[in-house]
Design an enzyme around this catalytic site. Structure first.
Site, mmCIF file in Angstrom:
data_model
loop_
_atom_site.group_PDB
_atom_site.id
_atom_site.type_symbol
_atom_site.label_atom_id
_atom_site.label_comp_id
_atom_site.label_asym_id
_atom_site.label_seq_id
_atom_site.Cartn_x
_atom_site.Cartn_y
_atom_site.Cartn_z
ATOM 1 N N ASP A 168 3.184 1.476 8.258
ATOM 2 C CA ASP A 168 1.931 0.763 8.014
ATOM 3 C C ASP A 168 2.060 -0.311 6.928
ATOM 4 O OD1 ASP A 168 -0.643 -0.061 8.180
ATOM 5 O OD2 ASP A 168 -1.537 1.729 7.296
ATOM 6 N N ASP A 176 0.862 -1.189 0.000
ATOM 7 C CA ASP A 176 0.000 0.000 0.000
ATOM 8 C C ASP A 176 0.895 1.233 0.000
ATOM 9 O OD1 ASP A 176 -2.398 1.418 0.009
ATOM 10 O OD2 ASP A 176 -2.542 1.433 2.196
ATOM 11 N N ASN A 199 1.654 6.811 3.528
ATOM 12 C CA ASN A 199 2.331 5.786 4.330
ATOM 13 C C ASN A 199 3.845 5.996 4.365
ATOM 14 O OD1 ASN A 199 0.140 4.364 5.279
ATOM 15 N ND2 ASN A 199 0.047 3.004 3.506
#
Length: 326
Positions: free
Chosen positions: A218, A201, A206
Site C-alpha cells: 500500500d 504511511d 502496511n
C-alpha cells in the site's frame, strides 16, 4: 439521502471489473480491511485469488496513481520486498471500469512485524534503507510533498469550523496555534535536499511479515518527505526504549542508505502533523458510511477532549531534547 460514490461499487461490478481484464472469477469475494479505498480479494478459476483495489474517486489524479505504481514497480524490479500492481500485456497497471480507477495485485500472506523484537527492527531498517536508496535516485512529479500547510494548518481550520465542540474551541484553537508555530519553526530547517521519495504511511498495518522478510504494501500515500518520516512510526515506549529501537533501525538502514542525524530533530514535528492530519482525515471522510460504522468513538465530546490532551503532551514533546543514536 446523499449517495456516496462507493454505493455503486457492488459485488457484481467488482467481479465484472476483474473479468474485463480477461480473468474468470469463481465469484468468491472477500472485502478486506480498507477505508480510504475499497479492496477485495477476488477468487479466480483454477488460479490464486487476486487483490482488486478501487481508488477513492477524486482523491488522486490518474498521473498521481501511475506515479505511485511506477515507484512500486521500480522497487520490485530492484528486488525490494514490496507488493506492486500487476501489469497487463499492454504495460498497463491502472484500469477503468464503472466509473472507478482500479488495479490488481497478487495476494501475499503475512502478519504484522513484532516491534519488540530487535532482529525485526534490523530487517525493517535494512528494507527501508534499500527503499530510500532507490527513492533518492529520482523525484516525483505529481505526488504530493509533505507540508505543514496541508497536514496541520488546513486540518485545524477544518476541525475548528465544523467539528470541535463549542466549549472546547478556545483550548483547541490556542493550543494548535502554538503547535503550528513550533512545528513551522522546526520544519523550516528542512530543505528540498532533505526530502526524497518515501513510502509515506509506514506503519505495521502496511507490512506483511513472512519468512523473516518485511513485505511493504500500500504505497497509496507515497510522497516527497524527509526519510525519517518512514522510520519514526516503528518507535514506541519510554525514551530509553525509543533510543534502543531507533539505533537498531538505523544500524540496518545505514547498510544501504546514509542517515543524517539532523533528522532526529524533526520526529516530534512529524508526529504532530500526523496527529492533526489523522483527526482531519476522519472528519473529511465522515460522510462515507464506512467511517461512522468503523470509528464509532470519533466526533464525540470524549474523543475531542482526549485529542486535545494528546496534543498538549505533544507540545511538551516538541520542547524536549531530540532522540539520539546510541
Amino acid at each position: 439521502m446523499s449517495v456516496h460514490p462507493y454505493d455503486t461499487l457492488t459485488p457484481d461490478l467488482v467481479i465484472d471489473s476483474v473479468e474485463s481484464l480477461g480473468y474468470l472469477s469463481d465469484a468468491r469475494l472477500l472485502a478486506l480491511n480498507s477505508y480510504e479505498n475499497r479492496v477485495y480479494q477476488v477468487g479466480i478459476e483454477d488460479k490464486d485469488p487476486l487483490i482488486a483495489k478501487f481508488y477513492r474517486p477524486g482523491r488522486w489524479t490518474e498521473e498521481q496513481i501511475l506515479e505511485e505504481h511506477r515507484f512500486s514497480l521500480d522497487l520490485q524490479e530492484a528486488e525490494i520486498s514490496v507488493v506492486a500492481p500487476l501489469v497487463d500485456g499492454e504495460g498497463r497497471s491502472l484500469h477503468h471500469y464503472g466509473g472507478f480507477h482500479f488495479a490488481l495485485f497478487p495476494r501475499k500472506g503475512g502478519y504484522p512485524p513484532e516491534l519488540d523484537n530487535m532482529d525485526n527492527l534490523l530487517v525493517l531498517g535494512r528494507t527501508l534503507g534499500r527503499i530510500h536508496a532507490l527513492g533518492r535516485s529520482d523525484t516525483f512529479t505529481y505526488r504530493p510533498r509533505l507540508s505543514v500547510e496541508v497536514m496541520l494548518s488546513q486540518s485545524r481550520e477544518l476541525l475548528l469550523e465544523h467539528f470541535i465542540p463549542r466549549d472546547l474551541k478556545p483550548a483547541y484553537e490556542s493550543l494548535t496555534a502554538d503547535l503550528l508555530d513550533a512545528v513551522t519553526t522546526l520544519y523550516s530547517e528542512i530543505s528540498p535536499r532533505d526530502q526524497i521519495r518515501i513510502h509515506g504511511d509506514c506503519h505495521v498495518g502496511n507490512i506483511l511479515w513472512r519468512d523473516n522478510t518485511a513485505h511493504f504494501v500500500d504505497l497509496d500515500d507515497c510522497c516527497t518527505a524527509p526519510p525519517v518520516q518512514d522510520l519514526w512510526m516503528f518507535l514506541n515506549g519510554e525514551r530509553h526504549d525509543l533510543q534502543l529501537q531507533l539505533s537498531e533501525l538505523i544500524e540496518g538502514y545505514s547498510e544501504f542508505c546514509d542517515f543524517d542525524p539532523r533528522q532526529l530533530r524533526w520526529i516530534e514535528a512529524l508526529r504532530t502533523l500526523r496527529l492533526t492530519h489523522y483527526a482531519a482525515w476522519l472528519a473529511r471522510r465522515w460522510e462515507d458510511p464506512a467511517f461512522p460504522r468503523s470509528f464509532t468513538w470519533f466526533n464525540t465530546e470524549r474523543y475531542w477532549a482526549e485529542h486535545i490532551l494528546e496534543l498538549r503532551e505533544q507540545m511538551s514533546a516538541l520542547q524536549e531534547e531530540p532522540l539520539q543514536l546510541l
